[in-house]
Design a protein around this motif. Structure first.
Motif, PDB file in Angstrom:
ATOM      1  N   TYR A  62       0.920  -1.275   0.040  1.00 45.54           N
ATOM      2  CA  TYR A  62       0.024  -0.067   0.119  1.00 45.54           C
ATOM      3  C   TYR A  62       0.884   1.288   0.142  1.00 45.54           C
ATOM      4  O   TYR A  62       1.649   1.349   0.911  1.00 45.54           O
ATOM      5  CB  TYR A  62      -0.958  -0.061   1.174  1.00 45.54           C
ATOM      6  N   THR A  63       0.652   2.086  -0.885  1.00 45.60           N
ATOM      7  CA  THR A  63       1.821   3.146  -1.348  1.00 45.60           C
ATOM      8  C   THR A  63       1.619   4.504  -0.282  1.00 45.60           C
ATOM      9  O   THR A  63       2.341   5.179  -0.057  1.00 45.60           O
ATOM     10  CB  THR A  63       1.802   3.704  -2.680  1.00 45.60           C
ATOM     11  N   GLY A  64       0.031   4.665   0.423  1.00 50.50           N
ATOM     12  CA  GLY A  64       0.011   5.633   1.055  1.00 50.50           C
ATOM     13  C   GLY A  64       0.408   6.959   0.320  1.00 50.50           C
ATOM     14  O   GLY A  64      -0.307   7.420  -0.515  1.00 50.50           O
ATOM     15  N   ARG A  65       1.091   7.979   1.070  1.00 53.45           N
ATOM     16  CA  ARG A  65       1.263   9.124   0.562  1.00 53.45           C
ATOM     17  C   ARG A  65       2.283   9.386  -0.765  1.00 53.45           C
ATOM     18  O   ARG A  65       2.571  10.348  -1.303  1.00 53.45           O
ATOM     19  CB  ARG A  65       2.041  10.122   1.698  1.00 53.45           C
ATOM     20  N   ALA A 104       1.914   4.003 -10.696  1.00 49.84           N
ATOM     21  CA  ALA A 104       0.961   3.955  -9.409  1.00 49.84           C
ATOM     22  C   ALA A 104       0.655   5.452  -8.668  1.00 49.84           C
ATOM     23  O   ALA A 104       1.518   6.190  -8.991  1.00 49.84           O
ATOM     24  CB  ALA A 104       2.016   3.306  -8.290  1.00 49.84           C
ATOM     25  N   GLY A 105      -0.157   5.509  -8.295  1.00 47.58           N
ATOM     26  CA  GLY A 105      -0.500   6.549  -7.495  1.00 47.58           C
ATOM     27  C   GLY A 105      -0.603   6.610  -6.036  1.00 47.58           C
ATOM     28  O   GLY A 105      -0.290   5.634  -5.562  1.00 47.58           O
ATOM     29  N   ARG A 106      -1.056   7.883  -5.476  1.00 50.07           N
ATOM     30  CA  ARG A 106      -1.154   7.667  -3.942  1.00 50.07           C
ATOM     31  C   ARG A 106      -2.083   6.619  -3.554  1.00 50.07           C
ATOM     32  O   ARG A 106      -3.299   6.641  -4.340  1.00 50.07           O
ATOM     33  CB  ARG A 106      -1.391   9.072  -3.401  1.00 50.07           C
ATOM     34  N   ARG A 107      -1.916   5.994  -2.297  1.00 50.80           N
ATOM     35  CA  ARG A 107      -2.985   5.194  -1.689  1.00 50.80           C
ATOM     36  C   ARG A 107      -3.357   4.079  -2.565  1.00 50.80           C
ATOM     37  O   ARG A 107      -4.481   3.431  -2.545  1.00 50.80           O
ATOM     38  CB  ARG A 107      -4.260   5.921  -1.454  1.00 50.80           C
ATOM     39  N   ASP A 108      -2.308   3.594  -3.568  1.00 46.90           N
ATOM     40  CA  ASP A 108      -2.745   2.450  -4.265  1.00 46.90           C
ATOM     41  C   ASP A 108      -2.279   1.275  -3.827  1.00 46.90           C
ATOM     42  O   ASP A 108      -1.313   1.437  -2.858  1.00 46.90           O
ATOM     43  CB  ASP A 108      -1.621   2.558  -5.602  1.00 46.90           C
ATOM     44  N   THR A 243     -15.811   1.489  10.723  1.00 41.60           N
ATOM     45  CA  THR A 243     -16.336   1.814   9.382  1.00 41.60           C
ATOM     46  C   THR A 243     -16.318   0.526   8.485  1.00 41.60           C
ATOM     47  O   THR A 243     -17.115   0.412   7.521  1.00 41.60           O
ATOM     48  CB  THR A 243     -15.698   2.854   8.621  1.00 41.60           C
ATOM     49  N   ASP A 244     -15.668  -0.743   8.785  1.00 39.79           N
ATOM     50  CA  ASP A 244     -15.482  -1.680   7.812  1.00 39.79           C
ATOM     51  C   ASP A 244     -15.007  -1.386   6.638  1.00 39.79           C
ATOM     52  O   ASP A 244     -15.234  -2.290   5.693  1.00 39.79           O
ATOM     53  CB  ASP A 244     -16.823  -2.620   7.996  1.00 39.79           C
ATOM     54  N   LYS A 245     -14.267  -0.288   6.444  1.00 40.03           N
ATOM     55  CA  LYS A 245     -13.792   0.036   4.999  1.00 40.03           C
ATOM     56  C   LYS A 245     -12.206  -0.278   4.878  1.00 40.03           C
ATOM     57  O   LYS A 245     -11.720   0.069   6.200  1.00 40.03           O
ATOM     58  CB  LYS A 245     -14.071   1.456   4.915  1.00 40.03           C
ATOM     59  N   ALA A 246     -11.798  -0.412   3.861  1.00 38.55           N
ATOM     60  CA  ALA A 246     -10.078  -0.615   3.509  1.00 38.55           C
ATOM     61  C   ALA A 246      -9.642   0.766   4.090  1.00 38.55           C
ATOM     62  O   ALA A 246     -10.100   1.849   3.610  1.00 38.55           O
ATOM     63  CB  ALA A 246     -10.102  -1.075   2.224  1.00 38.55           C
ATOM     64  N   TYR A 247      -8.483   0.745   4.725  1.00 34.95           N
ATOM     65  CA  TYR A 247      -7.842   1.739   5.034  1.00 34.95           C
ATOM     66  C   TYR A 247      -7.308   2.724   3.895  1.00 34.95           C
ATOM     67  O   TYR A 247      -6.939   1.984   3.022  1.00 34.95           O
ATOM     68  CB  TYR A 247      -6.449   1.404   5.889  1.00 34.95           C
ATOM     69  N   GLU A 251      -0.153   6.628   5.734  1.00 34.77           N
ATOM     70  CA  GLU A 251       0.949   5.945   6.109  1.00 34.77           C
ATOM     71  C   GLU A 251       1.116   4.574   5.104  1.00 34.77           C
ATOM     72  O   GLU A 251       0.041   3.897   4.964  1.00 34.77           O
ATOM     73  CB  GLU A 251       0.780   5.443   7.345  1.00 34.77           C
ATOM     74  N   PRO A 252       2.131   4.398   4.508  1.00 28.22           N
ATOM     75  CA  PRO A 252       2.283   3.038   3.463  1.00 28.22           C
ATOM     76  C   PRO A 252       2.456   1.961   4.664  1.00 28.22           C
ATOM     77  O   PRO A 252       2.670   1.973   5.679  1.00 28.22           O
ATOM     78  CB  PRO A 252       3.519   3.396   2.794  1.00 28.22           C
ATOM     79  N   TYR A 253       2.259   0.661   3.852  1.00 28.07           N
ATOM     80  CA  TYR A 253       2.281  -0.611   4.614  1.00 28.07           C
ATOM     81  C   TYR A 253       2.663  -1.506   3.769  1.00 28.07           C
ATOM     82  O   TYR A 253       2.325  -1.567   2.267  1.00 28.07           O
ATOM     83  CB  TYR A 253       1.269  -0.802   5.599  1.00 28.07           C
ATOM     84  N   VAL A 254       3.136  -2.671   4.167  1.00 22.89           N
ATOM     85  CA  VAL A 254       3.401  -3.810   3.498  1.00 22.89           C
ATOM     86  C   VAL A 254       2.982  -5.140   4.360  1.00 22.89           C
ATOM     87  O   VAL A 254       3.186  -5.117   5.570  1.00 22.89           O
ATOM     88  CB  VAL A 254       4.941  -4.233   3.116  1.00 22.89           C
ATOM     89  N   ILE A 255       2.211  -5.998   3.568  1.00 27.15           N
ATOM     90  CA  ILE A 255       1.974  -7.260   4.434  1.00 27.15           C
ATOM     91  C   ILE A 255       2.732  -8.336   3.639  1.00 27.15           C
ATOM     92  O   ILE A 255       2.734  -8.746   2.555  1.00 27.15           O
ATOM     93  CB  ILE A 255       0.378  -7.575   3.989  1.00 27.15           C
TER      94      ILE A 255
END
Length: 349
Positions: A62-65, A104-108, A243-247, A251-255
């Motif tokens: 998740y790319t975040g900002r 890629a864009g922000r929040r991709d 909200t049960d919605k995707a973040y 802030e970017p993250y990796v799983i």
């Protein structure tokens, strides 16, 4: 940055785990109602540990900002890189190019390369872990990669299969059987350590004071996020509890996933990585040239096998010399793990 274990519907930091306040007596992976459990329609994890196989894979980015918006807009190519330290057959860290998120864009968010894209979600594979701990690092490098660079990467991945492209030295890409010199100035950001952000995960198997690594999903993210506000869904990603919605924050993250299933198709990974560390010391090629290195990879693999054969023979002598059944049992387990790292049947004791 911090790493978190996804435990049931909770996301728990390493600091919480070390505090001893978390009850791991009932692993939620054993609960049939848990989406991460071994029952139901979702394939469960195979346990990991010393002497067992280990596969680490990128499951979501998740790319975040990032990428930050410029004059011409905010879409850019994002290269996803990985590296591993403390594997038993090499000391230095080899970086690898896993895949490139085009425009890629922000929040991709990206769950690894699709079937229509070149790349690999594999971070590392070992047929049997012998080290006490190892560090996995994930980086993102944002750049506008020229078409000829992307064509070179695509061609290298076509030759490679499931193993990521290794970056043994500035200006080089290494596939399973070839070393490619990249033209000067192409894809600089993946070589020059100017990655926009980096995440580290310590996988501990036998470190006092640390929780023994489990097979599960790991979240790498900034420690400013309030993880008690989120849960994780393997299909949807990081989910806001309220909200049960995707973040969709900045802030970017990796799983990542850690699994202990034996995967014979990936056993070329370790000698290829070791070869990358050796090659950059003496290879000098013209831009655009491609050198076949099957012989070098085979030689490093043979050297690795011989090293493990010597280690196996030493353990066999120690087994023969001990009268303590507990010590003998522990040594037998170590011997099995060592033999699992020997690829050549001829060199197995």
């Amino acid at each position: 940055m911090a790493s978190y274990r996804i435990f049931g519907d909770s996301i728990i930091s390493e600091a919480e785990i070390r505090s001893g306040k978390v009850d791991f007596s009932c692993d939620p992976l054993d609960d049939p109602g848990n989406p991460l459990s071994t029952d139901g329609d979702i394939k469960g994890f195979t346990p990991i540990g010393k002497g067992k196989p280990l596969t680490v894979m990128i499951r979501e980015v998740y790319t975040g900002r990032y990428p930050k918006k410029g004059i011409l807009g905010g879409s850019k190519d994002v290269a996803v890189l990985s590296s591993v330290k403390n594997y038993d057959i090499f000391s230095a860290s080899s970086r690898a190019l896993n895949f490139i998120m085009r425009k890629a864009g922000r929040r991709d968010r990206k769950a690894g390369p699709s079937a229509y894209e070149n790349g690999s979600a594999l971070v590392c594979y070992s047929p049997a872990i012998l080290t006490d701990s190892q560090i996995v690092s994930i980086q993102f490098a944002v750049d506008d990669f020229p078409g000829e660079f992307l064509d070179t990467v695509s061609g290298a991945f076509d030759k490679l299969g499931q193993i990521p492209l290794l970056l043994p030295h500035s200006g080089y890409l290494m596939a399973a059987s070839g070393l490619i010199k990249i033209a000067s100035g192409l894809g600089n950001s993946i070589f020059d350590d100017r990655a926009e952000f980096s995440f580290d995960l310590s996988i501990d198997f036998d470190i006092p004071g640390s929780e023994i690594a489990k097979a599960d999903f790991r979240l790498l993210a900034d420690d400013s996020l309030r993880m008690e506000d989120y849960t994780y869904d393997p299909q949807r990603g990081l989910i806001d509890r309220s909200t049960d919605k995707a973040y969709d924050g900045d802030e970017p993250y990796v799983i990542l996933s850690l699994d202990g299933k034996k995967r014979e198709a990936l056993e070329a990974f370790k000698p290829t990585v070791a070869s990358a560390e050796i090659l950059h010391r003496f290879m000098d090629m013209k831009s655009g040239s491609d050198v076949t290195i099957d012989t070098i990879v085979a030689g490093v693999s043979l050297l690795s096998d011989m090293k493990y054969r010597e280690r196996a023979e030493d353990v066999q002598r120690r087994i023969a010399d001990t009268d303590d059944p507990d010590i003998a049992s522990a040594l037998e387990s170590e011997l099995d793990a060592i033999i699992a790292n020997i690829r050549s049947d001829v060199l197995r004791p």
